[in-house]
Design a protein around this motif. Structure first.
Motif, mmCIF file in Angstrom:
data_model
loop_
_atom_site.group_PDB
_atom_site.id
_atom_site.type_symbol
_atom_site.label_atom_id
_atom_site.label_comp_id
_atom_site.label_asym_id
_atom_site.label_seq_id
_atom_site.Cartn_x
_atom_site.Cartn_y
_atom_site.Cartn_z
ATOM 1 N N VAL A 164 0.487 2.472 -7.391
ATOM 2 C CA VAL A 164 -0.816 2.678 -6.736
ATOM 3 C C VAL A 164 -0.872 4.050 -6.076
ATOM 4 O O VAL A 164 -1.885 4.767 -6.158
ATOM 5 C CB VAL A 164 -1.065 1.568 -5.695
ATOM 6 C CG1 VAL A 164 -2.301 1.902 -4.847
ATOM 7 C CG2 VAL A 164 -1.234 0.214 -6.371
ATOM 8 N N LEU A 165 0.210 4.442 -5.420
ATOM 9 C CA LEU A 165 0.215 5.668 -4.617
ATOM 10 C C LEU A 165 0.610 6.909 -5.407
ATOM 11 O O LEU A 165 0.584 8.023 -4.869
ATOM 12 C CB LEU A 165 1.173 5.494 -3.433
ATOM 13 C CG LEU A 165 0.817 4.381 -2.439
ATOM 14 C CD1 LEU A 165 1.905 4.248 -1.392
ATOM 15 C CD2 LEU A 165 -0.524 4.633 -1.780
ATOM 16 N N ASN A 166 0.930 6.743 -6.670
ATOM 17 C CA ASN A 166 1.403 7.867 -7.489
ATOM 18 C C ASN A 166 0.231 8.721 -7.976
ATOM 19 O O ASN A 166 -0.130 8.736 -9.153
ATOM 20 C CB ASN A 166 2.207 7.337 -8.677
ATOM 21 C CG ASN A 166 2.943 8.439 -9.404
ATOM 22 O OD1 ASN A 166 3.147 9.528 -8.861
ATOM 23 N ND2 ASN A 166 3.327 8.173 -10.647
ATOM 24 N N THR A 167 -0.380 9.404 -7.029
ATOM 25 C CA THR A 167 -1.540 10.242 -7.313
ATOM 26 C C THR A 167 -1.678 11.314 -6.242
ATOM 27 O O THR A 167 -1.318 11.084 -5.079
ATOM 28 C CB THR A 167 -2.830 9.390 -7.350
ATOM 29 O OG1 THR A 167 -3.961 10.258 -7.488
ATOM 30 C CG2 THR A 167 -3.001 8.583 -6.076
ATOM 31 N N ASP A 188 -5.207 -4.000 -11.369
ATOM 32 C CA ASP A 188 -6.157 -3.340 -10.464
ATOM 33 C C ASP A 188 -5.529 -2.199 -9.667
ATOM 34 O O ASP A 188 -6.057 -1.802 -8.631
ATOM 35 C CB ASP A 188 -6.741 -4.359 -9.470
ATOM 36 C CG ASP A 188 -7.769 -5.280 -10.108
ATOM 37 O OD1 ASP A 188 -8.220 -4.974 -11.223
ATOM 38 O OD2 ASP A 188 -8.111 -6.300 -9.480
ATOM 39 N N ALA A 189 -4.418 -1.651 -10.142
ATOM 40 C CA ALA A 189 -3.746 -0.590 -9.395
ATOM 41 C C ALA A 189 -4.669 0.599 -9.140
ATOM 42 O O ALA A 189 -4.694 1.169 -8.040
ATOM 43 C CB ALA A 189 -2.487 -0.134 -10.130
ATOM 44 N N LEU A 190 -5.453 0.966 -10.152
ATOM 45 C CA LEU A 190 -6.350 2.116 -9.984
ATOM 46 C C LEU A 190 -7.489 1.796 -9.017
ATOM 47 O O LEU A 190 -7.945 2.665 -8.257
ATOM 48 C CB LEU A 190 -6.904 2.550 -11.344
ATOM 49 C CG LEU A 190 -5.864 3.064 -12.355
ATOM 50 C CD1 LEU A 190 -6.549 3.497 -13.655
ATOM 51 C CD2 LEU A 190 -5.064 4.225 -11.766
ATOM 52 N N LYS A 191 -7.951 0.544 -9.032
ATOM 53 C CA LYS A 191 -9.010 0.140 -8.100
ATOM 54 C C LYS A 191 -8.492 0.161 -6.661
ATOM 55 O O LYS A 191 -9.187 0.615 -5.750
ATOM 56 C CB LYS A 191 -9.522 -1.257 -8.459
ATOM 57 C CG LYS A 191 -10.284 -1.326 -9.774
ATOM 58 C CD LYS A 191 -10.765 -2.750 -10.029
ATOM 59 C CE LYS A 191 -11.516 -2.845 -11.363
ATOM 60 N NZ LYS A 191 -11.960 -4.227 -11.659
ATOM 61 N N SER A 204 -8.279 3.701 -5.517
ATOM 62 C CA SER A 204 -9.595 4.225 -5.128
ATOM 63 C C SER A 204 -10.002 3.720 -3.753
ATOM 64 O O SER A 204 -10.595 4.456 -2.952
ATOM 65 C CB SER A 204 -10.645 3.817 -6.166
ATOM 66 O OG SER A 204 -10.355 4.384 -7.421
ATOM 67 N N PHE A 205 -9.685 2.441 -3.459
ATOM 68 C CA PHE A 205 -9.999 1.864 -2.153
ATOM 69 C C PHE A 205 -9.268 2.626 -1.048
ATOM 70 O O PHE A 205 -9.861 2.994 -0.024
ATOM 71 C CB PHE A 205 -9.593 0.384 -2.143
ATOM 72 C CG PHE A 205 -9.827 -0.322 -0.836
ATOM 73 C CD1 PHE A 205 -11.085 -0.795 -0.500
ATOM 74 C CD2 PHE A 205 -8.780 -0.511 0.065
ATOM 75 C CE1 PHE A 205 -11.295 -1.456 0.709
ATOM 76 C CE2 PHE A 205 -8.980 -1.164 1.274
ATOM 77 C CZ PHE A 205 -10.248 -1.641 1.589
ATOM 78 N N ILE A 206 -7.998 2.904 -1.261
ATOM 79 C CA ILE A 206 -7.204 3.624 -0.253
ATOM 80 C C ILE A 206 -7.714 5.059 -0.082
ATOM 81 O O ILE A 206 -7.931 5.531 1.039
ATOM 82 C CB ILE A 206 -5.714 3.633 -0.647
ATOM 83 C CG1 ILE A 206 -5.146 2.209 -0.629
ATOM 84 C CG2 ILE A 206 -4.909 4.542 0.295
ATOM 85 C CD1 ILE A 206 -3.769 2.097 -1.251
ATOM 86 N N SER A 207 -7.938 5.735 -1.198
ATOM 87 C CA SER A 207 -8.343 7.146 -1.134
ATOM 88 C C SER A 207 -9.755 7.315 -0.581
ATOM 89 O O SER A 207 -10.117 8.400 -0.116
ATOM 90 C CB SER A 207 -8.240 7.799 -2.515
ATOM 91 O OG SER A 207 -9.072 7.154 -3.452
#
Length: 655
Positions: free
Chosen positions: A53-56, A189-192, A195-198
């Motif tokens: 999830v955080l790998n961005t 839903d990792a990308l979703k 997006s929620f966190i970011s």
């Protein structure tokens, strides 16, 4: 208390190094005393998903991450926290409830409840969104720094092993209000979730928010007696979490079922000190009364009822209060199903006979079931403090069977008193020899526990604490007679400890509300004036009925005061069967001190008349557990806790 904290970059490195679970484990052992194999496995699993999830680059490397944060005022822990600033430089905190669940089903007619496998069996539990939402609400309610600094908290849940079916019960419309408050993400839903966190965290806050969460001023837990007026007015004074919510919804359903059918319903709820039994009982009283049911709240001990009455007098007529709060000995002449609901707090204190001379009725447990369509018994058999206390689960079930009642048993675990320190309660039970506990000698020191050499210093500290909010009291074991000529005279001292030139009176008999009378901090309360009530700080004087002799903790019923009625009948029983009499007295004395030593929400101060007992308690506070590590698939395990069958919170996953 936070178990693990790091920047996002450090967290990602720890996951890459495959050291994250071990790092969490080592700190958890240091601060709390142990954990389970399933919980360690869950960290390895969940943290790898959070890595994805955080790998961005959308989420900066220097934001702050915390893992396993203990929620203020109770024993629950939040799985994952991220802190930072949003696009407008506003403080933002995202909390994530992580679940290993693979499937679940919805539960009709119960608000916010689902069913899934926990601990190798199918159980009802709170919906993940409700759980995340309730934890966020508790942080906001109790952490004054979070509230004053206007920090926004965004809760969510991540069920990374859960594959959505076509008709997904997780997002059923009955859960819409909680899913709206705390979105739920599932496998794929990792990308979703990213997006929620970011959306809320764009840049670092340089660990300021985490510092405020960890070190911010924590508002004292509400006491039931203070919140009672608002509760009866319909205000949500307490946020129910986890099994509290499950018990509440089950009780509501059973009450409705009892009205709709001709079948009695009996609910037995077991829970230790501070697990919220009384709060749940009052919440049920309010809700069921609002639904038009004839409902009464029952306690054997009069002290809570007197305090509740004084708190409510300005808002309600005395006749209304008296009809709502009852003693346990008034139902022996009640008609069958005369009342819709009876809520029995401290059911372990129920007696066989009623009346001043214990000659009326047959059995209070039976009479309560007879008189009501639905009865709730909140019970902790380790809080029996009198020979006449006979309330127990087996007899309740037997009488329920006589009336063909449906019986459900439930348990409360989340701890709200003693600063949410499960460790303190486990340590206390072990030290007093009430039950062996899995972990430790010593506990996490967020709870203020002190052993004093001088009772005068203990009194000085309690009086000082009481000046803050009138919520500190001195209590004592009943080892000193309550002098008849001093019952209304504070100048006549019942408790005298000559070697320290210390003296104090028992609580005076010209008031029934010792627990809230400001001047009563100058008097000592006994078990009968304090059981069922709570303070922020309690000072406990342990008398000669509990001593440490030749390396053994002993109880001595012959050192109890002649005026103490809790051991009434002991001498006669001792002549007939001394082993049985000593066994019962031993349990009562230990239970009494356990109850006294768990009245304080924030702290407990101790003075021991027996110097050897003081030395024993000090030694038990200092001794460190020897940890033995054993290999197991996927990590390390604490051998001692595995042998004791230590239970983790809810990480067992689906079968």
């Amino acid at each position: 208390m936070i178990i693990y904290e790091a920047t996002k970059e450090e967290f990602m490195n720890h996951v890459t190094e495959d050291s994250i679970a071990l790092r969490i484990h080592d700190v958890l052992v240091e601060k709390i005393g142990g954990t389970s194999a399933s919980e360690i496995n869950s960290w390895n699993n969940s943290m790898n998903y959070m890595y994805k999830v955080l790998n961005t680059t959308d989420i900066p490397d220097d934001i702050t991450i915390a893992i396993e944060y203990k929620v203020p005022a109770n024993s629950r822990r939040i799985d994952f926290i991220l802190t930072g600033l949003d696009a407008d430089n506003q403080s933002s905190v995202v909390i994530i409830e992580l679940k290993q669940w693979q499937n679940l089903s919805s539960v009709d007619k119960k608000d916010g409840i689902v069913q899934t496998y926990l601990g190798r069996r199918l159980r009802e539990t709170t919906h993940p969104s409700y759980q995340a939402w309730s934890y966020a609400k508790l942080i906001t309610e109790y952490n004054e720094s979070v509230r004053n600094e206007q920090i926004s908290i965004y809760p969510c849940a991540y069920l990374h092993n859960y594959v959505k079916p076509t008709q997904d019960p997780l997002t059923n419309e009955q859960y819409e209000k909680y899913v709206t408050e705390a979105p739920v993400f599932t496998k794929g839903d990792a990308l979703k979730l990213r997006s929620f966190i970011s959306l809320y965290i764009k840049k670092t806050d340089r660990k300021k928010l985490l510092y405020l969460i960890e070190h911010g001023k924590i508002k004292p837990s509400k006491s039931l007696q203070d919140a009672l007026v608002g509760m009866l007015a319909g205000n949500d004074e307490f946020t129910m979490i986890d099994e509290q919510k499950v018990v509440y919804e089950t009780a509501i359903q059973m009450a409705v079922e009892a009205q709709d059918s001709n079948k009695k319903q009996v609910l037995i709820v077991e829970g230790g000190p501070g697990t919220g039994k009384s709060v749940l009982g009052i919440n049920l009283l309010v809700e069921l009364t609002s639904r038009g049911l004839l409902c009464q709240y029952v306690t054997k001990n009069s002290a809570p009822r007197e305090v509740y009455t004084k708190k409510l007098q300005g808002n309600h007529k005395k006749s209304y209060i008296n009809n709502m709060f009852k003693g346990s000995g008034v139902y022996y002449e009640s008609l069958h199903n005369e009342l819709d609901v009876l809520i029995v707090d401290e059911a372990h204190r129920l007696n066989e006979k009623s009346g001043l001379f214990k000659n009326k009725g047959e059995n209070q447990m039976k009479e309560i079931i007879h008189a009501s369509k639905f009865s709730v018994f909140f019970i902790d058999e380790y809080q029996k403090i009198s020979i006449h206390d006979i309330g127990n689960k087996e007899q309740i079930k037997r009488f329920a069977t006589e009336y063909a009642a449906e019986v459900i048993e439930m348990e409360l675990e989340s701890q709200f008193r003693c600063n949410g320190s499960d460790g303190y309660l486990a340590w206390l039970d072990d030290v007093l020899g009430i039950r062996e506990t899995a972990n430790f000698d010593g506990f996490d020191f967020e709870y203020d526990f002190q052993i004093f050499d001088d009772p005068n210093e203990l009194r000085r500290q309690i009086i000082e604490k009481n000046q803050i909010d009138n919520k500190a009291r001195i209590v004592a074991g009943y080892c000193w007679d309550w002098k008849s000529n001093g019952k209304s005279n504070s100048d006549i001292h019942d408790i005298v400890i000559a070697e320290h030139n210390f003296n104090i009176s028992w609580n005076l008999d010209n008031t029934t509300t010792w627990a809230i009378d400001p001047e009563s901090v100058e008097q000592a309360g006994c078990i009968h004036t304090s059981q069922g009530l709570e303070f922020n700080y309690v000072g406990v004087i342990i008398g000669e009925d509990l001593r440490y002799v030749n390396g053994v903790l002993i109880t001595d019923p012959f050192k109890r005061a002649k005026t103490d009625k809790s051991l009434s009948g002991f001498k006669k029983m001792y002549k007939e069967d001394n082993d049985r009499a000593i066994g019962i007295a031993d349990q009562i004395i230990k239970n009494t001190y356990r109850t006294l030593m768990t009245r304080g929400q924030k702290g407990c101060y101790i003075y021991c008349v027996d110097p050897e007992l003081k030395a024993y308690l000090n030694q038990r506070m200092k001794k460190k557990q020897e940890l033995v590590y054993m290999p197991y698939t996927g990590g390390l395990l604490l051998a001692a806790e595995e042998a004791a069958g230590y239970q983790s919170k809810d990480y067992e996953g689906n079968e």
